[in-house]
Design a protein around this motif. Sequence first.
Motif, PDB file in Angstrom:
ATOM      1  N   HIS A  55       0.832  -1.203   0.000  1.00 23.69           N
ATOM      2  CA  HIS A  55       0.000   0.000   0.000  1.00 23.69           C
ATOM      3  C   HIS A  55       0.865   1.250   0.000  1.00 23.69           C
ATOM      4  CE1 HIS A  55      -3.736  -2.192   0.566  1.00 23.69           C
ATOM      5  NE2 HIS A  55      -3.120  -2.932   1.471  1.00 23.69           N
ATOM      6  N   THR A  56       0.323   2.326  -0.558  1.00 18.51           N
ATOM      7  CA  THR A  56       1.062   3.579  -0.573  1.00 18.51           C
ATOM      8  C   THR A  56       1.156   4.137   0.841  1.00 18.51           C
ATOM      9  OG1 THR A  56      -0.928   4.902  -0.942  1.00 18.51           O
ATOM     10  CG2 THR A  56       0.208   4.069  -2.900  1.00 18.51           C
ATOM     11  N   TYR A  59      -1.803   6.291   1.907  1.00 16.66           N
ATOM     12  CA  TYR A  59      -3.035   5.575   2.254  1.00 16.66           C
ATOM     13  C   TYR A  59      -2.912   4.916   3.628  1.00 16.66           C
ATOM     14  CZ  TYR A  59      -6.866   2.265   2.250  1.00 16.66           C
ATOM     15  OH  TYR A  59      -7.979   1.538   2.611  1.00 16.66           O
ATOM     16  N   ALA A 120      -3.785  -0.666  -3.805  1.00 19.52           N
ATOM     17  CA  ALA A 120      -2.603  -0.103  -3.162  1.00 19.52           C
ATOM     18  C   ALA A 120      -2.907   1.232  -2.493  1.00 19.52           C
ATOM     19  CB  ALA A 120      -1.484   0.069  -4.194  1.00 19.52           C
ATOM     20  N   ASP A 121      -3.785   2.032  -3.104  1.00 19.68           N
ATOM     21  CA  ASP A 121      -4.004   3.397  -2.629  1.00 19.68           C
ATOM     22  C   ASP A 121      -5.408   3.663  -2.111  1.00 19.68           C
ATOM     23  OD1 ASP A 121      -5.307   3.186  -5.051  1.00 19.68           O
ATOM     24  OD2 ASP A 121      -4.495   5.053  -5.881  1.00 19.68           O
ATOM     25  N   PHE A 129      -7.231  -2.930   4.111  1.00 16.92           N
ATOM     26  CA  PHE A 129      -5.913  -3.316   3.618  1.00 16.92           C
ATOM     27  C   PHE A 129      -6.022  -4.687   2.969  1.00 16.92           C
ATOM     28  CE2 PHE A 129      -4.483  -0.762   7.458  1.00 16.92           C
ATOM     29  CZ  PHE A 129      -4.105   0.348   6.718  1.00 16.92           C
ATOM     30  N   ASN A 130      -5.176  -4.941   1.979  1.00 12.00           N
ATOM     31  CA  ASN A 130      -5.193  -6.219   1.277  1.00 12.00           C
ATOM     32  C   ASN A 130      -4.248  -7.189   2.001  1.00 12.00           C
ATOM     33  OD1 ASN A 130      -4.717  -8.352  -0.688  1.00 12.00           O
ATOM     34  ND2 ASN A 130      -5.741  -7.014  -2.154  1.00 12.00           N
ATOM     35  N   ILE A 169      -2.806  -4.964  -7.751  1.00 12.81           N
ATOM     36  CA  ILE A 169      -1.528  -4.842  -7.047  1.00 12.81           C
ATOM     37  C   ILE A 169      -0.453  -5.687  -7.719  1.00 12.81           C
ATOM     38  CG2 ILE A 169      -0.344  -5.457  -4.898  1.00 12.81           C
ATOM     39  CD1 ILE A 169      -2.906  -4.498  -3.423  1.00 12.81           C
TER      40      ILE A 169
END
Length: 315
Positions: A55-56, A59, A120-121, A129-130, A169
Motif C-alpha cells: 500500500h502507498t 493511504y 494499493a491506494d 488493507f489487502n 496490485i
Amino acid sequence: MQAFHSDNFSLTLPPGHTFPASKYRMLRDQLPGVVGPWRVQEAQAATDGELALAHTPDYVEAVLQGHLTAAQQREIGFPWSPMMAERSRRSVGASIAAARAALAEGVAANLAGGTHHAYADRGSGYCVFNDVAVAARLMQAEWHRRHRQRLRVLVIDLDVHQGNGTAAIFRDDSTVFTLSLHGAKNFPFRKEPSDLDVDLPDGCTDAPYLRALDEALEAVWARLAGTPPGLAFYLAGADPHEGDRLGRLKLTTAGMRERDRRVFEALRVRRLPVALSMAGGYGRDLQTTVDVQLNTLREAAASWQQWQAETQSSP
C-alpha cells in the motif's frame, strides 16, 4: 494446525449494515468442535512498514491516523474509528502469521482475511488493507533474506466476487500468479484482469462450478510448470453458497465442501504450503455461513494432518 484471529477488535456499524461482523467470533467460538488439533492465537498487528509493502504510505497513514475522506469511507463501506484501523491491521497480521506457519507446517489459517478489494491506494467493498498482498510480499522478502532465492506465490481466490484489488496490485509482478473464479455479473462491476479469470453465470450450481474449478487448476499447473510456486494463499469465500444474500450462485453445502477438498488436495499433492483466509460470506442465516466455513476448516485440518503424516514418513 495453527489459526489466527482478530475478532477482539470490533467494528461500530449502523443498524441494518450488511457486513456480518459477528461471524468471526461465531467461527472462533465453534472451532473447538471441528476435528483437528487447532492452536488458535490472537494475531499481532501488521506494522506500518509491512503494510507499505503493498500500500502507498499516504493511504496507510490516512487509515491509521483517521484521515480518510468521507468518500473513501463510503467506498470501503465502514465508518472510520480507531477500532476499525486496529482491526484492519490485525487482520493483515493474521494472514502474515498464517503464511509463516504454512511455510513451516504446510497449512495454516486466518479466521478472517481475504480482503481482496483493497487496492494499493484505497480500500473498497469492506476491505481496508489487502491482507494477502501484504503477506505475500513480506513472505517473499523474508524468504529471499534467508535463502537468497525467489519465492513465487499463487493466489487461489474462490470468493464469489472478483479479486480486483489483488489483481491490480500484482498486475506487473510475474512472481505472483492470481486465479479468480467469480460471478460474472457480481461486484465489482469493473473487473481487473487476474492472471486467470473464470467468469461464472448467475445460478451456477455444483457440477459446472466444480468442472470450472478443475479446469482452472489444471490451467494453472500447466502455466506454472516451469516456475512452480512455493506458497499459496487460498481465499475460501462462503458466498458462492446458495443461501448467500450477495452471492447469486447456487452451490450446496456439499458442493462447497467438495470445492475446498479439491483445492487442498491439489496443493497437498504438490507439497505447496497454503495460508487459508475465510473471505466473504453473507448468509441469510449467518449460522449457515459459519457452517460452510467450519467445513472449510475441517478440510484444512484434514489436509494438514495428511501433510504431517507424509512429512514424517519421508526418508
